[in-house]
Write a protein that holds these residues in place. Structure first.
Motif, PDB file in Angstrom:
ATOM      1  N   TYR A  55      84.766-114.378  34.900  1.00 35.79           N
ATOM      2  CA  TYR A  55      83.568-113.602  34.570  1.00 35.79           C
ATOM      3  C   TYR A  55      82.356-114.473  34.832  1.00 35.79           C
ATOM      4  O   TYR A  55      82.465-115.695  34.949  1.00 35.79           O
ATOM      5  N   ALA A  76      79.998-101.211  30.297  1.00 41.98           N
ATOM      6  CA  ALA A  76      80.652-100.632  29.128  1.00 41.98           C
ATOM      7  C   ALA A  76      80.566-101.623  27.983  1.00 41.98           C
ATOM      8  O   ALA A  76      80.404-102.839  28.196  1.00 41.98           O
ATOM      9  N   TYR A  83      80.198-105.539  29.117  1.00 38.70           N
ATOM     10  CA  TYR A  83      80.791-105.911  30.409  1.00 38.70           C
ATOM     11  C   TYR A  83      80.092-105.089  31.479  1.00 38.70           C
ATOM     12  O   TYR A  83      79.746-103.926  31.243  1.00 38.70           O
ATOM     13  N   ASP A 103      89.392-103.392  38.887  1.00 39.29           N
ATOM     14  CA  ASP A 103      90.413-103.064  37.896  1.00 39.29           C
ATOM     15  C   ASP A 103      89.647-102.500  36.700  1.00 39.29           C
ATOM     16  O   ASP A 103      89.373-103.210  35.751  1.00 39.29           O
TER      17      ASP A 103
HETATM   18  P1  5GP Z   1      88.655-108.967  28.222  1.00 37.90           P
HETATM   19  O1  5GP Z   1      87.566-109.345  27.261  1.00 37.90           O
HETATM   20  O2  5GP Z   1      90.008-108.973  27.559  1.00 37.90           O
HETATM   21  O3  5GP Z   1      88.624-109.818  29.473  1.00 37.90           O
HETATM   22  O4  5GP Z   1      88.380-107.455  28.698  1.00 37.90           O
HETATM   23  C1  5GP Z   1      88.248-106.450  27.752  1.00 37.90           C
HETATM   24  C2  5GP Z   1      88.097-105.112  28.431  1.00 37.90           C
HETATM   25  O5  5GP Z   1      86.879-105.046  29.201  1.00 37.90           O
HETATM   26  C3  5GP Z   1      89.210-104.765  29.413  1.00 37.90           C
HETATM   27  O6  5GP Z   1      89.683-103.465  29.082  1.00 37.90           O
HETATM   28  C4  5GP Z   1      88.537-104.762  30.751  1.00 37.90           C
HETATM   29  O7  5GP Z   1      89.122-103.807  31.646  1.00 37.90           O
HETATM   30  C5  5GP Z   1      87.112-104.367  30.404  1.00 37.90           C
HETATM   31  N1  5GP Z   1      86.173-104.823  31.429  1.00 37.90           N
HETATM   32  C6  5GP Z   1      86.083-106.053  31.983  1.00 37.90           C
HETATM   33  N2  5GP Z   1      85.107-106.118  32.896  1.00 37.90           N
HETATM   34  C7  5GP Z   1      84.554-104.874  32.948  1.00 37.90           C
HETATM   35  C8  5GP Z   1      83.487-104.296  33.730  1.00 37.90           C
HETATM   36  O8  5GP Z   1      82.831-104.924  34.556  1.00 37.90           O
HETATM   37  N3  5GP Z   1      83.215-102.992  33.497  1.00 37.90           N
HETATM   38  C9  5GP Z   1      83.917-102.251  32.594  1.00 37.90           C
HETATM   39  N4  5GP Z   1      83.572-100.948  32.476  1.00 37.90           N
HETATM   40  N5  5GP Z   1      84.915-102.754  31.838  1.00 37.90           N
HETATM   41  C10 5GP Z   1      85.239-104.046  32.021  1.00 37.90           C
END
Ligand code: 5GP
Length: 213
Positions: A55, A76, A83, A103
């Motif tokens: 990230y 979102a 994110y 994804d």
């Molecule tokens: P984590 O914090 O575990 O890396 O991600 C948490 C959630 O955020 C996951 O369901 C992932 O798919 C979502 N997510 C990560 N990056 C993005 C993004 O750029 N856009 C959206 N809409 N969701 C994201």
């Protein structure tokens, strides 16, 4: 022949356990031209994560600035953290003829449709059966029984959205599914509107045919 072309935004979505991650991993291993989109997030960095690889870690003020100035293609809030997909990074890659894999869930996909439909090819992956989906979730063994049941209930909801995708495939066999996704990507790369170098090539072909006056 390899013309200048615009990259493809390939979105792969599926209920958890249907095989999206395995398919994506195989795709990256076989094709160096496609990479996972790197999002910005306000979530704190975990120790094994690298800024710019997993990230871009930014603070809430910077996130809000980017969002309010239209610098995010979609965003979102998940579990209290923000994110989003940075527009500039995506544009940079697409203009360089490189493809990006996303994804993201259906809500992110719908937001991307609003901003960049022309650049996208979207694929929804279905499991061959619920028995098989359950087996795959159990085989992961990282989830408790309660979590597996929750993921199955979520899968039911997520499957409502299959009709929002361009392509749908049933993942019976991993290798075959990877081949199918590769074919979808190959087709998307060949779409006329992406082949920005085509005009010059066709003109050059035409110029080689002399018409007697
Ligand atoms: P984590 O914090 O575990 O890396 O991600 C948490 C959630 O955020 C996951 O369901 C992932 O798919 C979502 N997510 C990560 N990056 C993005 C993004 O750029 N856009 C959206 N809409 N969701 C994201």
């Amino acid at each position: 022949m390899d013309f200048a072309r615009r990259g493809v935004m390939l979105v792969i979505a599926s209920p958890s356990g249907a095989g999206k991650s395995s398919i994506s991993r195989a795709l990256f291993a076989q094709d160096p031209n496609i990479r996972l989109s790197v999002s910005v997030t306000t979530r704190p960095r975990r120790t094994d994560e690298i800024h710019g690889t997993h990230y871009y870690f930014i603070d809430v003020a910077e996130f809000e600035r980017m969002r309010d100035q239209g610098e995010l293609l979609e965003w979102a809030e998940v579990h209290g953290n923000f994110y989003g997909t940075p527009r500039a990074k995506v544009e940079e890659r697409l203009s360089a003829g490189k493809d990006i894999l996303f994804d993201i869930d259906y809500q992110g996909t719908l937001q991307l449709y609003e901003n960049c439909r022309e650049d996208m090819a979207t694929v929804f992956i279905l499991p061959p059966s619920i028995a098989e989906l359950r087996t795959r979730l159990e085989r992961r063994a990282q989830d408790s029984v309660g979590t597996i049941e929750k993921r199955l209930r979520n899968a039911r909801k997520e499957m409502d959205h299959y009709s929002e995708y361009d392509f749908v495939l049933v993942n019976e066999d991993l290798e075959q599914s990877v081949q199918m996704v590769r074919s979808i990507l190959a087709g998307a790369r060949l779409s006329r509107k992406r082949q920005t170098g085509l005009d010059a090539f066709v003109r050059d072909l035409q110029d080689q045919i002399t018409i007697p006056s």
